[in-house]
Design a protein around this motif. Sequence first.
Motif, PDB file in Angstrom:
ATOM      1  N   ALA A 271      47.515  12.133   6.636  1.00 26.37           N
ATOM      2  CA  ALA A 271      46.506  12.821   6.751  1.00 26.37           C
ATOM      3  C   ALA A 271      45.379  12.810   5.751  1.00 26.37           C
ATOM      4  N   GLN A 272      44.102  13.035   5.938  1.00 22.31           N
ATOM      5  CA  GLN A 272      43.015  12.944   5.083  1.00 22.31           C
ATOM      6  C   GLN A 272      42.821  14.579   5.216  1.00 22.31           C
ATOM      7  N   VAL A 273      42.323  15.062   3.824  1.00 20.69           N
ATOM      8  CA  VAL A 273      42.344  16.464   3.878  1.00 20.69           C
ATOM      9  C   VAL A 273      40.829  16.874   3.223  1.00 20.69           C
ATOM     10  N   TYR A 274      40.425  18.029   3.887  1.00 18.32           N
ATOM     11  CA  TYR A 274      39.034  18.514   3.829  1.00 18.32           C
ATOM     12  C   TYR A 274      39.119  19.972   3.217  1.00 18.32           C
ATOM     13  N   VAL A 275      38.820  20.298   2.255  1.00 17.01           N
ATOM     14  CA  VAL A 275      38.742  21.652   1.705  1.00 17.01           C
ATOM     15  C   VAL A 275      37.527  22.315   1.571  1.00 17.01           C
ATOM     16  N   TYR A 276      37.485  23.724   1.815  1.00 16.05           N
ATOM     17  CA  TYR A 276      36.612  24.597   1.923  1.00 16.05           C
ATOM     18  C   TYR A 276      36.828  26.019   1.172  1.00 16.05           C
ATOM     19  N   GLY A 277      36.151  26.336   0.611  1.00 18.23           N
ATOM     20  CA  GLY A 277      36.148  27.788   0.004  1.00 18.23           C
ATOM     21  C   GLY A 277      34.782  28.572  -0.411  1.00 18.23           C
TER      22      GLY A 277
END
Length: 416
Positions: free
Chosen positions: A138-144
């Motif tokens: 999987a490709q990962v997308y990170v939000y915060g």
Amino acid sequence: MSNIYTDKEKMKIAKKEYENLKLGGKVTINNGKKIVGYVSQINDKPTGEQSFVITDTYVPTTFSLEERSQVKEIIILYRGSTSPDKITTEFSDVYKDWMVNDISLTSQVMGTVQGKPTPQLVSSAETLKNALALYPNAQVYVYGHSLGSMNAQYSLADLPESSLSRVGGGYFYQGPNLYSTLTLQQQNTADRLTVLNKLYNYVDPKDLVPIGYGAGKPTVGHSIYVSSKKVGAVDQHMWGGYQYDKHGNVLTDKKGAIELAKAKVNHELEALFALKKKFMATGGGKLSASQEVFLDSAEALSIIEGMKQTVKHDISELKKIYVKGIENAGTLWKESLESAREVGAHLSEIEMIEALANGGATVSTIVGKPITEYDDSLQKLTLIEEKYDTLLVQITESIATQLKMDQELASQLGSA
């Protein structure tokens, strides 16, 4: 689940971190019309870290490796600090967020103390690494947001070299700039991901929380300074001042607009490249004529939209200057008349205007000619915008016609 979202949609995804998401629940935006994914993991760790792992289909950690290997995209949401007004009901979370993490990290960012990463930063980095291990394809997308922004910044900067190619994007909102607190190796990792246009750090300058930014200061991700409206202190921190155009692009300065336009084009071209590979895999290594036309048109559409977005800020600023120039022309003539009346009080109105004309000051030279020039410039700028819009409409219609004529291609795209 798609990794192509507008700035406004990315903000909506980040906001999900504050919702009471349930394991297995579907995560949507735009009033349920767009599916983001499914909650496959919920973390509420002793460090105070609260985060969610969202996958394109519901695949919890207990599923087999074969099933987890089918996941193509994951999104990790890091929640910000628990509000202090919940101190009586959620004392432990409030204490860990504010006393153990926020105060310590703020002091480090401001350079008043030297320190090491807080337990919550370390556990957040483990969350990202574990997710990449659990979903190996999987490709990962990170939000915060806020404290969650710092967790996200640290987690991405702490990734090993072998994982960097799997980072699809990192989007940080209204958090302190963690760059100065990172080790040299972590700074190098953050720099690499930033240069690859993977990381974006959104800052509303009217909010007091995002500290550590400014001219010449390196940041984790491209700094996007939002052109915000003034609202109350709490709302200012919670995206309340953010403004967007009708296409969902966040209003920012010229540098931010260019960086976001580049990112949008890059992501769309990456998606088209993946689609091309899929077409070729199912077509015995070749593309059909319709597929070639579609891919070329979609690529042109993406690039021209990016160009329009890049020049839009300049056009907007020039229009403001010209409109102001038109307003100033009328004011200047009025002030010239008032000054002439004071100096030439003994002259009649006609004699005074003749005296001004002898000095080259007439309604035509001060008002008429400049306004004509400004109007002409405004029309040219409007024409440039209209040409971009016309071209985009033509390409969009061409793609729609192509899909209408080729139902097989339309079906392939529907399942792409």
